[in-house]
Design a protein around this motif. Structure first.
Motif: not given
Lengths: 71, 141
Positions: A55, B112, B115
């Motif tokens: 991340l 993100k 993700k």
């Protein structure tokens, strides 16, 4: 997003912080902090650590430089 | 032994009828003489036949038992595995790993955030793979 903190004027969370010549985003710092806390709490969940590393921008760059199919 | 006596009597009756070719008569005569002269062979043959029949019966029983047991065990094992997989897939809200990633979500950029969802799915798949391990053991944390 700008927050005025005493002694630190106009800290911009969108701009990366430069530590030892490495530019780190605020969110990456947050994730590293979480990872440190998990490590201190003896959490040995490797998949969670891998997902947290992926991340972060730095983790992504390192991972894809190591395992890039276009080497 | 009683079978051999019956067989000898049958051969005698067959030969006494008279409508038998000479070659067959010779063969039956040889067979009769062999049976009478070598009782030990007949005993061995009987024992062997009994042993063979016993072994065949045992094998048959084992095969039937194994097949039924295997069918039952496979069914039960697969059912239990399916149940555990379904339970684990259903209990996403109680998973601390996915909860941690979800809690980080508001502080991340939009790229993100997508993700994070992918990684949560990956972690769930990893949980399922733990269940599908051949030894059935799970990683302890």
């Amino acid at each position: 997003m700008t927050i005025s903190i005493p002694f630190i004027r106009d800290f911009n969370f969108d701009e990366p912080i430069e530590i030892l010549g490495i530019k780190i985003n605020f969110e990456d710092l947050l994730i590293f902090g979480v990872m440190y806390l998990l490590y201190k709490e003896d959490v040995r969940d490797y998949l969670l650590f891998i997902s947290l590393i992926l991340l972060t921008d730095i983790g992504q760059n390192i991972f894809f430089s190591l395992y890039s199919p276009f080497k | 032994m009683s079978d051999n006596k019956d067989m000898n009597n049958m051969i005698n009756d067959f030969l006494s009828n008279g409508n038998v070719p000479d070659n067959v008569k010779e063969m039956l005569g040889n067979l009769k003489s062999n049976n009478q002269n070598n009782p030990a062979n007949t005993n061995i043959n009987e024992i062997d036949q009994e042993k063979i029949s016993n072994i065949i019966n045992m094998l048959k029983n084992n095969n039937t038992n194994n097949s039924t047991n295997n069918d039952n065990s496979i069914d039960m094992e697969t059912l239990l595995k399916i149940k555990t997989i379904m339970d684990k897939m259903g209990n996403n809200q109680n998973d601390p790993r996915s909860n941690l990633l979800k809690s980080l979500k508001p502080y991340l950029k939009d790229t993100k955030k997508e993700k994070v969802e992918q990684y949560i799915k990956m972690l769930n798949m990893a949980k399922v793979m733990d269940v599908l391990k051949p030894d059935g053991s799970e990683d302890k944390k």
